[in-house]
Design an enzyme around this catalytic site. Structure first.
Site, PDB file in Angstrom:
ATOM      1  N   LYS A 175      42.004  46.080 103.202  1.00 34.17           N
ATOM      2  CA  LYS A 175      43.120  46.739 102.507  1.00 34.17           C
ATOM      3  C   LYS A 175      43.038  48.265 102.673  1.00 34.17           C
ATOM      4  O   LYS A 175      44.055  48.934 102.876  1.00 34.17           O
ATOM      5  CB  LYS A 175      43.093  46.363 101.026  1.00 34.17           C
ATOM      6  N   LYS A 243      45.116  57.330  95.516  1.00 38.03           N
ATOM      7  CA  LYS A 243      43.907  56.599  95.133  1.00 38.03           C
ATOM      8  C   LYS A 243      43.335  55.842  96.324  1.00 38.03           C
ATOM      9  O   LYS A 243      42.127  55.890  96.603  1.00 38.03           O
ATOM     10  CB  LYS A 243      44.257  55.635  93.988  1.00 38.03           C
TER      11      LYS A 243
END
Length: 297
Positions: A175, A243
């Protein structure tokens, strides 16, 4: 509703979690949900799910617990502690964390859960809000093969490409790579948009022909209208991509992988956030390029 399907608890009903949980309901799964916003709980109930008053209540009877929250601190907050998932889910339950967090957080969670007899998969997704709604997400999974086999029918109700990538944390690593590619791709598209417009070319025509060739991408297909209409309603917020760029930058440093372009894009995402655009869609990287090119945005 078939009683043979596992009972699912869903924690976190945001931009992604709400449509995903509804796709499970459509597939016939009984879903009990908990989230912090009452309107999201009402939405789940309206779709045929059950709203719980707490995490403990949501997970008590669940065979499978799915979590979809913003980042590592939130995963830790809902998993640990007396009111958390690990203390209140039954032994033998399967916890599928679909949040995008650091690989190490996933590894630690799997270890802590094993002590409670709870199995864990990290299963972050790519495809954004549209992919969640259409149930065509790409789901990258870390964990044990047997647990993956158990989870697969559930994941098939949520996504189209579902791959076990390796042991705990592997899903998060893939990811992180995904977020690197997406951010760099959006940045390249944004730079092309500003270049094309300043050159006086018909932007819609240009993007259409570019998307038919080697420069074409899922990013351009999904974000073309955002660029054309300057519509930055969040499907995936800059705050969250910021993030994620931190996760991939940190993880790459740990393993000794250089990210020269990724590091620059990480800084551009950070600067966009610093300018107050953190709540916009990540296609708003266009705004940063416009500012650098002299526009008042």
């Amino acid at each position: 509703m078939s009683s043979s399907l596992p009972k699912v608890a869903w924690i976190g009903l945001g931009i992604m979690g709400s449509p995903m949980s509804e796709n499970l309901l459509k597939a016939g799964y009984p879903v009990t949900g908990f989230t912090l916003e009452q309107d999201k709980l009402d939405r789940l109930a309206a779709a045929g799910g059950t709203a719980a008053a707490s995490i403990a209540e949501a997970v008590a009877d669940a065979d499978v617990v799915i979590t979809m929250v913003p980042a590592s601190p939130q995963v830790e907050a809902i998993a640990y502690g007396p009111d958390g998932i690990l203390e209140n889910a039954k032994r033998g339950a399967l916890l599928i964390d679909m949040s995008s967090i650091t690989p190490q957080t996933s590894i630690d969670l799997a270890k802590a859960a094993a002590e409670k007899g709870i199995r864990v998969l990290d299963a972050p997704v790519s495809g954004g809000e549209a992919g969640a709604i259409e149930a065509v997400l790409s789901i990258m999974v870390g964990g044990e093969q047997a647990d993956f086999d158990t989870a697969e029918p559930i994941l098939e109700a949520l996504g189209k490409t579902i791959v076990l990538c390796g042991p705990h944390g592997s899903g998060q690593t893939v990811k992180a790579a995904n977020q690197l590619i997406v951010a760099v791709n959006i940045q390249a598209c944004a730079e092309a948009v500003v270049f094309l417009e300043k050159s006086g070319v018909d932007l819609a025509a240009a993007l259409s022909v570019l998307n038919g060739g080697l420069a074409g991408s899922t990013v351009l297909t999904r974000k073309k209208d955002n660029f054309l209409n300057r519509d930055f309603k969040p499907g995936f917020r800059i705050d969250l991509h910021h993030k994620d760029m931190g996760i991939v930058t940190d993880a790459a440093r740990t393993v000794g992988a250089a990210l020269p372009v990724g590091s620059v894009v990480a800084q551009l995402v950070a600067s966009l956030r610093a300018q107050g655009d953190g709540g916009l869609d990540h296609s708003a990287l266009l705004r940063a390029v416009e500012r650098l090119s002299g526009a008042q945005v």
